[in-house]
Design a protein around this motif. Sequence first.
Motif, short mmCIF file in Angstrom:
data_model
loop_
_atom_site.label_atom_id
_atom_site.label_comp_id
_atom_site.label_asym_id
_atom_site.label_seq_id
_atom_site.Cartn_x
_atom_site.Cartn_y
_atom_site.Cartn_z
N ALA A 40 39.52 87.75 27.03
CA ALA A 40 38.79 88.07 28.27
C ALA A 40 37.57 88.93 27.96
O ALA A 40 36.49 88.73 28.52
CB ALA A 40 39.72 88.79 29.25
N GLY A 41 37.71 89.87 27.04
CA GLY A 41 36.59 90.72 26.66
C GLY A 41 35.45 89.94 26.05
O GLY A 41 34.27 90.19 26.33
N LYS A 42 35.78 88.98 25.20
CA LYS A 42 34.75 88.17 24.56
C LYS A 42 34.04 87.30 25.59
O LYS A 42 32.82 87.13 25.53
CB LYS A 42 35.38 87.29 23.47
N MET A 43 34.77 86.76 26.56
CA MET A 43 34.17 85.94 27.60
C MET A 43 33.22 86.77 28.48
O MET A 43 32.12 86.33 28.80
CB MET A 43 35.25 85.27 28.45
N VAL A 44 33.65 87.98 28.84
CA VAL A 44 32.81 88.85 29.66
C VAL A 44 31.56 89.24 28.87
O VAL A 44 30.44 89.20 29.40
CB VAL A 44 33.59 90.11 30.11
N TRP A 45 31.73 89.61 27.61
CA TRP A 45 30.60 90.01 26.78
C TRP A 45 29.59 88.87 26.65
O TRP A 45 28.40 89.06 26.81
CB TRP A 45 31.11 90.43 25.39
N PHE A 46 30.08 87.66 26.38
CA PHE A 46 29.20 86.51 26.21
C PHE A 46 28.50 86.17 27.53
O PHE A 46 27.31 85.87 27.54
CB PHE A 46 29.99 85.30 25.71
N THR A 47 29.20 86.25 28.65
CA THR A 47 28.61 85.99 29.96
C THR A 47 27.49 86.99 30.25
O THR A 47 26.40 86.61 30.70
CB THR A 47 29.68 86.06 31.07
N MET A 48 27.73 88.26 29.98
CA MET A 48 26.71 89.28 30.20
C MET A 48 25.51 89.08 29.27
O MET A 48 24.37 89.31 29.67
CB MET A 48 27.30 90.68 30.03
N LEU A 49 25.76 88.63 28.06
CA LEU A 49 24.68 88.35 27.12
C LEU A 49 23.78 87.25 27.66
O LEU A 49 22.55 87.37 27.64
CB LEU A 49 25.26 87.93 25.76
N ILE A 50 24.37 86.19 28.17
CA ILE A 50 23.60 85.06 28.72
C ILE A 50 22.83 85.51 29.96
O ILE A 50 21.63 85.21 30.10
CB ILE A 50 24.53 83.87 29.05
#
Length: 118
Positions: A5-15
């Motif tokens: 979940a943390g990786k998905m949130v981080w990647f979403t915020m990056l995009i």
Amino acid sequence: GHWSAGKMVWFTMLIISTLYCYVWDVSCDWGFITRKGLRKNIGLTGHKWFYIFACITNFIGRIGWAFTITPYSIIPGLGHETTKTIAGTVEILRRCQWTLLRVEYEYMDNPNKYRSIK
């Protein structure tokens, strides 16, 4: 593999952050997109291809920089130092292009020198 979940949130915020910065570049810093549509007065009249090229390469540069700050492997098989060197070079070129277009927009948008410094 499985994304936490943390990786998905981080990647979403990056995009989201990268897209926001790109839209800001094109609309606010370069003034290509206005409330009335696309900017009419451009410095290189008859060379609209340059501005399209600049928009595309700015987007590629922004994405490239975003991937350099990821703690995850992006390009398998390419060394970490090589990736950083390529991305750094692309970022330097992107910033040179950004500066050129920012100064051009300020010059074209400020004909009466309202924001001049003396």
